[in-house]
Structures are given as C-alpha cells and as structure tokens.
Design a protein around this motif. Structure first.
Motif, short mmCIF file in Angstrom:
data_model
loop_
_atom_site.label_atom_id
_atom_site.label_comp_id
_atom_site.label_asym_id
_atom_site.label_seq_id
_atom_site.Cartn_x
_atom_site.Cartn_y
_atom_site.Cartn_z
N PRO A 60 0.80 -1.23 0.00
CA PRO A 60 0.00 0.00 0.00
C PRO A 60 0.83 1.28 0.00
O PRO A 60 0.45 2.29 -0.59
CB PRO A 60 -0.84 -0.12 1.28
CG PRO A 60 -0.94 -1.59 1.51
CD PRO A 60 0.37 -2.16 1.05
N VAL A 61 2.00 1.22 0.65
CA VAL A 61 2.86 2.41 0.69
C VAL A 61 3.33 2.77 -0.72
O VAL A 61 3.44 3.95 -1.07
CB VAL A 61 4.07 2.17 1.62
CG1 VAL A 61 5.05 3.33 1.53
CG2 VAL A 61 3.60 1.99 3.05
N LEU A 66 3.06 6.36 -5.43
CA LEU A 66 2.74 6.59 -6.84
C LEU A 66 1.63 7.63 -6.98
O LEU A 66 1.66 8.46 -7.90
CB LEU A 66 2.31 5.27 -7.50
CG LEU A 66 3.42 4.22 -7.66
CD1 LEU A 66 2.84 2.92 -8.22
CD2 LEU A 66 4.53 4.74 -8.56
N LEU A 67 0.67 7.60 -6.08
CA LEU A 67 -0.38 8.62 -6.09
C LEU A 67 0.20 10.00 -5.80
O LEU A 67 -0.21 10.99 -6.42
CB LEU A 67 -1.45 8.28 -5.05
CG LEU A 67 -2.42 7.15 -5.39
CD1 LEU A 67 -3.30 6.81 -4.19
CD2 LEU A 67 -3.28 7.53 -6.58
N LEU A 68 1.14 10.06 -4.89
CA LEU A 68 1.77 11.34 -4.55
C LEU A 68 2.54 11.89 -5.74
O LEU A 68 2.49 13.10 -6.03
CB LEU A 68 2.69 11.17 -3.35
CG LEU A 68 3.32 12.44 -2.76
CD1 LEU A 68 2.23 13.40 -2.29
CD2 LEU A 68 4.24 12.08 -1.61
N ARG A 74 2.91 18.94 -7.92
CA ARG A 74 3.86 19.04 -9.03
C ARG A 74 3.77 17.83 -9.95
O ARG A 74 4.62 17.67 -10.84
CB ARG A 74 5.28 19.18 -8.48
CG ARG A 74 5.52 20.46 -7.68
CD ARG A 74 6.95 20.58 -7.24
NE ARG A 74 7.18 21.80 -6.47
CZ ARG A 74 8.36 22.15 -5.96
NH1 ARG A 74 9.41 21.35 -6.12
NH2 ARG A 74 8.49 23.28 -5.28
N GLY A 75 2.81 16.98 -9.73
CA GLY A 75 2.66 15.79 -10.54
C GLY A 75 2.04 16.09 -11.90
O GLY A 75 1.46 17.16 -12.11
N LEU A 97 -9.49 9.29 -2.73
CA LEU A 97 -8.90 8.74 -3.95
C LEU A 97 -8.07 7.50 -3.63
O LEU A 97 -8.18 6.47 -4.31
CB LEU A 97 -8.03 9.80 -4.62
CG LEU A 97 -7.27 9.36 -5.88
CD1 LEU A 97 -8.23 8.91 -6.97
CD2 LEU A 97 -6.36 10.48 -6.38
N ALA A 98 -7.24 7.58 -2.60
CA ALA A 98 -6.41 6.44 -2.21
C ALA A 98 -7.28 5.25 -1.79
O ALA A 98 -7.02 4.10 -2.18
CB ALA A 98 -5.47 6.84 -1.08
#
Length: 230
Positions: A60-61, A66-68, A74-75, A97-98
C-alpha cells in the motif's frame, strides 16, 4: 455518545465521509471495468486486468507514493488539477482517492463474477423481441447483476474504511483533515496513555466491517429473491 471523545468522533466521521465518496465515485468505473473484463475482447485486456488488480499485490505504501507522484501539486495530473482548484495531496479528497483505488479490485471482482453468471441467452431473447442494448441492460442485465453490484459496493466501503498505508503516504495524518480511523489508531498508539482511545476505534472499525459484511449478505439475498420472484 460520551464513549468516544472529540478526536475519535472526528476520525470516525471523516472515515465515513471518505469511504462513502470513495465508493460512490468508483462505482461507475467499477461497473465499466467489470463489463469490459467479463464480456469484451480488445487489445490490452490482460493489461487492464493486471492494472485493476495491481493494488492488491503492491505494498500500500508504494501505491500511496505513486499517487503522490501523480496527483501531487507538481505531478503530471495533480499540477493541472491544482491550477483549477482541485487538490488531492494532503486533503480528505486525496484520502478518498487512495481508498477508492485500494478498494477498486474488490468491487470489480464482485461485479465481474455477477456479470459472468448472467446467461447470455436471456439477453439474446430480449434482443430478438426488438429491445435495444440500453433497454436490455436496464431490464434484463442490471436486475440480474444487482446483487453483485451491492456486494461489491459494500465490500469496497468496508475496505475503504480500513485503508491505511496508501492513505497515510499520500495525504499524511492530519487531525480533522486526513486522519481516518486507521491513522488515528496509529497516532494514538504512539502516545503513552492513549491505548484506550485506540482500542475504542478498533472496536468501531471491527463493528463497521462486520455490519458492512452482514448488510452486503442481507441485501444481496433480498435482491436475488426479488429478481427470482421468490
């Protein structure tokens, strides 16, 4: 009502909010993916199947990181969205969302199994009577797969309530903003004397999960009986 303190109630309320939005927002996509995997043939089908189930395999981390990278300010997606006032990182919307992404495989699998169980001959019979595809779906397919949709939605809700790793990595653990039940339990366990508060939230978490499973079973059976005319 005094059994839980303000901090605990805040975490419970936020968890319910996050889980509800995660379930409702992902349900249309879950239905579409389930149909695509169960009925359609197209290039990249196995890739889609792998992507849908990837959150079940990845830590999960890793999913949260990846979501971050993707939805951070800035993604590649987070930057343009932030420019128009839609922010996910370190907000409750990011927690939703997560949670939605982590619960998505369970939802898709439940709906997919339900779609695969529908006899295509029933839909073919409706087509021979002149029914359009939309009408066939609304009057034949949807009632038959409704138990699977309900089961998938409830399982996704329960999974979203318990999501921790991706959420804390993506949106951190901010009381009142992103601190859901699992995050609050983790925070309480780091503070001496807060074990009782953590235990209360554990009890709430178990109770909600059991209630969700029982509700899923009851509603699914009730819908199945109604569809079957029993």
């Amino acid at each position: 009502m005094d059994w839980l303190g303000p901090e605990e109630w805040q975490a419970v309320a936020l968890s319910l909010r996050v889980s509800l939005w995660a379930t409702l927002a992902s349900l249309p996509f879950g239905l579409l993916c389930a149909f695509a995997l169960a009925r359609w043939s197209f290039p990249g089908k196995q890739l889609l199947n792998g992507l849908v189930h990837l959150p079940l395999i990845l830590p999960p981390v890793v999913t949260g990181y990846l979501l971050l990278l993707t939805f951070g300010t800035r993604g590649p997606l987070g930057g343009p969205l932030d420019a128009i006032g839609i922010t996910f990182a370190f907000r409750w919307t990011g927690a939703a969302l997560a949670a939605a992404i982590m619960a998505f495989p369970l939802m898709v699998r439940a709906i997919r199994l339900s779609v695969e169980a529908v006899d295509p001959k029933l839909e073919e019979a409706a087509a021979t009577l002149g029914a359009t595809r939309i009408r066939i779906f609304a009057t034949v397919t949807l009632p038959l797969i409704l138990p699977g949709i309900v089961a998938g939605a409830v399982l996704a809700f329960a999974k979203a309530m318990g999501e921790f790793g991706a959420t804390i990595t993506f949106v951190s653990n901010i009381p009142g903003q992103t601190q859901t039940i699992p995050s609050a339990i983790y925070a309480f366990l780091q503070v001496p004397g807060k074990e009782d508060a953590a235990l209360k939230l554990v009890t709430v978490s178990v109770a909600v999960a059991m209630l969700a499973l029982l509700l899923s079973e009851y509603v699914s059976r009730a819908v199945a009986r109604r569809v079957g005319g029993r």
